[in-house]
Design a protein around this motif. Structure first.
Motif, mmCIF file in Angstrom:
data_model
loop_
_atom_site.group_PDB
_atom_site.id
_atom_site.type_symbol
_atom_site.label_atom_id
_atom_site.label_comp_id
_atom_site.label_asym_id
_atom_site.label_seq_id
_atom_site.Cartn_x
_atom_site.Cartn_y
_atom_site.Cartn_z
ATOM 1 N N LEU A 28 0.854 -1.182 0.000
ATOM 2 C CA LEU A 28 0.000 0.000 0.000
ATOM 3 C C LEU A 28 0.897 1.241 0.000
ATOM 4 N N GLU A 29 0.534 2.201 -0.831
ATOM 5 C CA GLU A 29 1.400 3.367 -0.983
ATOM 6 C C GLU A 29 0.573 4.636 -1.179
ATOM 7 N N ALA A 30 0.976 5.690 -0.478
ATOM 8 C CA ALA A 30 0.425 7.019 -0.749
ATOM 9 C C ALA A 30 1.495 7.791 -1.495
ATOM 10 N N LYS A 31 1.087 8.421 -2.607
ATOM 11 C CA LYS A 31 2.040 9.216 -3.399
ATOM 12 C C LYS A 31 1.536 10.640 -3.451
ATOM 13 N N ASN A 32 2.244 11.520 -2.744
ATOM 14 C CA ASN A 32 1.930 12.951 -2.794
ATOM 15 C C ASN A 32 0.463 13.238 -2.549
ATOM 16 N N VAL A 33 -0.066 12.616 -1.505
ATOM 17 C CA VAL A 33 -1.493 12.785 -1.209
ATOM 18 C C VAL A 33 -1.748 14.103 -0.477
ATOM 19 N N THR A 34 -2.622 14.897 -1.053
ATOM 20 C CA THR A 34 -3.076 16.128 -0.412
ATOM 21 C C THR A 34 -4.577 16.041 -0.234
ATOM 22 N N LYS A 35 -5.034 16.393 0.975
ATOM 23 C CA LYS A 35 -6.476 16.420 1.214
ATOM 24 C C LYS A 35 -6.843 17.759 1.832
ATOM 25 N N LYS A 36 -7.717 18.484 1.170
ATOM 26 C CA LYS A 36 -8.167 19.778 1.690
ATOM 27 C C LYS A 36 -9.614 19.686 2.123
ATOM 28 N N PHE A 37 -9.910 20.326 3.229
ATOM 29 C CA PHE A 37 -11.306 20.534 3.642
ATOM 30 C C PHE A 37 -11.528 22.036 3.561
ATOM 31 N N GLY A 38 -12.157 22.498 2.500
ATOM 32 C CA GLY A 38 -12.259 23.938 2.310
ATOM 33 C C GLY A 38 -10.854 24.501 2.206
ATOM 34 N N GLY A 39 -10.539 25.473 3.047
ATOM 35 C CA GLY A 39 -9.217 26.081 3.014
ATOM 36 C C GLY A 39 -8.197 25.339 3.859
ATOM 37 N N LEU A 40 -8.661 24.336 4.622
ATOM 38 C CA LEU A 40 -7.746 23.646 5.529
ATOM 39 C C LEU A 40 -7.062 22.474 4.833
ATOM 40 N N VAL A 41 -5.730 22.469 4.895
ATOM 41 C CA VAL A 41 -4.987 21.365 4.267
ATOM 42 C C VAL A 41 -4.703 20.320 5.342
ATOM 43 N N ALA A 42 -5.518 19.278 5.375
ATOM 44 C CA ALA A 42 -5.393 18.262 6.432
ATOM 45 C C ALA A 42 -4.255 17.295 6.143
ATOM 46 N N ASN A 43 -4.008 17.014 4.875
ATOM 47 C CA ASN A 43 -2.851 16.218 4.449
ATOM 48 C C ASN A 43 -2.163 16.981 3.334
ATOM 49 N N ASN A 44 -0.870 17.218 3.525
ATOM 50 C CA ASN A 44 -0.135 18.047 2.579
ATOM 51 C C ASN A 44 1.009 17.233 1.960
ATOM 52 N N ASP A 45 0.808 16.778 0.722
ATOM 53 C CA ASP A 45 1.865 16.111 -0.029
ATOM 54 C C ASP A 45 2.455 14.923 0.741
ATOM 55 N N MET A 46 1.582 14.084 1.254
ATOM 56 C CA MET A 46 2.023 12.936 2.066
ATOM 57 C C MET A 46 2.360 11.734 1.191
ATOM 58 N N SER A 47 3.540 11.176 1.436
ATOM 59 C CA SER A 47 3.913 9.934 0.761
ATOM 60 C C SER A 47 4.360 8.934 1.814
ATOM 61 N N LEU A 48 3.929 7.710 1.676
ATOM 62 C CA LEU A 48 4.428 6.639 2.543
ATOM 63 C C LEU A 48 4.154 5.294 1.888
ATOM 64 N N GLN A 49 4.882 4.287 2.351
ATOM 65 C CA GLN A 49 4.722 2.935 1.817
ATOM 66 C C GLN A 49 4.587 1.944 2.966
ATOM 67 N N VAL A 50 3.724 0.979 2.785
ATOM 68 C CA VAL A 50 3.603 -0.121 3.744
ATOM 69 C C VAL A 50 3.967 -1.408 3.001
ATOM 70 N N HIS A 51 4.887 -2.176 3.605
ATOM 71 C CA HIS A 51 5.388 -3.398 2.969
ATOM 72 C C HIS A 51 4.774 -4.644 3.602
ATOM 73 N N ALA A 52 4.723 -5.702 2.828
ATOM 74 C CA ALA A 52 4.291 -7.001 3.363
ATOM 75 C C ALA A 52 5.273 -7.443 4.449
ATOM 76 N N GLY A 53 4.753 -7.950 5.560
ATOM 77 C CA GLY A 53 5.624 -8.412 6.638
ATOM 78 C C GLY A 53 6.228 -7.288 7.444
ATOM 79 N N GLU A 54 5.541 -6.141 7.456
ATOM 80 C CA GLU A 54 6.049 -4.969 8.182
ATOM 81 C C GLU A 54 4.925 -4.329 9.003
ATOM 82 N N ILE A 55 5.290 -3.812 10.169
ATOM 83 C CA ILE A 55 4.345 -2.990 10.929
ATOM 84 C C ILE A 55 4.835 -1.543 10.863
ATOM 85 N N LEU A 56 3.993 -0.682 10.310
ATOM 86 C CA LEU A 56 4.325 0.743 10.196
ATOM 87 C C LEU A 56 3.370 1.524 11.091
#
Ligand code: ADP
Ligand code: MG
Length: 256
Positions: A9-37
């Motif tokens: 599972l991977e987020a690539k440059n995820v931005t989420k805005k609620f109106g003018g509020l930027v709740a997630n700003n350019d978030m990237s992360l990866q989750v690998h099999a056999g890993e706890i993140l």
């Protein structure tokens, strides 16, 4: 099932805005099999919002969420669940007067958006038996095999959380998303939960958890992503994160 180390599972440059509020700003992360993140950060940092983007509950304003190589932004949660993503909720959702087995079986069926009772009524005997068998298997897998016929409401909170994990496992997921699984648990219960998550990880599961309990996180997870004000401020091994200046400041800065 993906191989150990594969990006599930991977987020690539995820931005989420609620109106003018930027709740997630350019978030990237990866989750690998056999890993706890673990995804951590002060209150209001944007963790739950990120969790919702990753689990397909919500759709990013921009950026991509990739699950097993496929973009899932905008797909139905039911379809995402069928492809092997499963989640638990921050607050335990059980039917206290039904048995542990029934709770897991019904939960397994509930992954759509139907009400509990309508879903029960729609089942025929064959379907019901398949669900009950799967629920029993998963309850045994998580160590609740001796409580199949106990009233779910009689279980301690720690066991109820584990019940929820059994429920999440019924769809045979390859990634598990857990929202504050350790909240409110006693030390022994946290230890049991940690042991279960390590077991699932050893089986190759990719696990992402949002968690406030630092002791729990530091002793359990492989890697940590830290958020503040919607952004990733640090990423690394627990021992690195514990010494990270920006992280210490974020936590001492008041918001937490
Ligand atoms: P965390 O889980 O880290 O405490 P959240 O993701 O819940 O943080 O919230 C991040 C920010 O986004 C907060 O300022 C919160 O008020 C805002 N927010 C979250 N969900 C919504 C929403 N549905 N509508 C408007 N603002 C929201
Ligand atoms: Mg939250």
């Amino acid at each position: 099932m993906p191989n150990k180390g594969d990006v599930v599972l991977e987020a690539k440059n995820v931005t989420k805005k609620f109106g003018g509020l930027v709740a997630n700003n350019d978030m990237s992360l990866q989750v690998h099999a056999g890993e706890i993140l673990a995804l951590i950060g002060p209150n209001g940092a944007g963790k739950s919002t990120m969790f919702n983007q990753l689990s397909g509950v919500d759709t990013p304003t921009s950026g991509e969420v990739i699950f097993k190589g496929e973009k899932i932004n905008g797909q139905y949660s039911r379809k995402i669940a069928q492809q092997g993503m499963s989640r638990t909720f921050q607050h335990v959702k059980i039917l206290a007067e039904m048995t542990v087995l029934e709770n897991v079986a019904i939960g397994g069926h509930l992954r759509g958006h139907q009400g509990v009772f309508s879903s029960l009524l729609r089942l025929d005997r064959v379907e019901e038996n398949i669900l009950l068998n799967e629920a029993k298997l998963q309850l045994e897998r998580v160590g609740l095999g001796e409580y199949l016929y106990a009233e779910a409401g009689s279980l301690a909170l720690g066991q109820q959380r584990i019940l929820e994990i059994a429920r999440a496992l019924c769809s045979d997921p390859c990634v598990l998303l857990l929202d504050e699984p350790a909240a409110g648990l006693r030390l022994k219960e946290k230890e049991a939960l940690a042991a279960l998550l390590l077991k699932l990880k050893a089986e190759g599961m990719a696990i992402l958890l949002v968690e406030h309990d630092m002791d729990f996180v530091m002793n359990l997870v492989d890697r940590i992503v830290v958020m503040e004000f919607g952004q990733k401020i640090a990423e690394g091994l627990p021992e690195e994160i514990q010494k990270n200046e920006a992280v210490l400041e974020a936590y001492l800065g008041g918001a937490a």
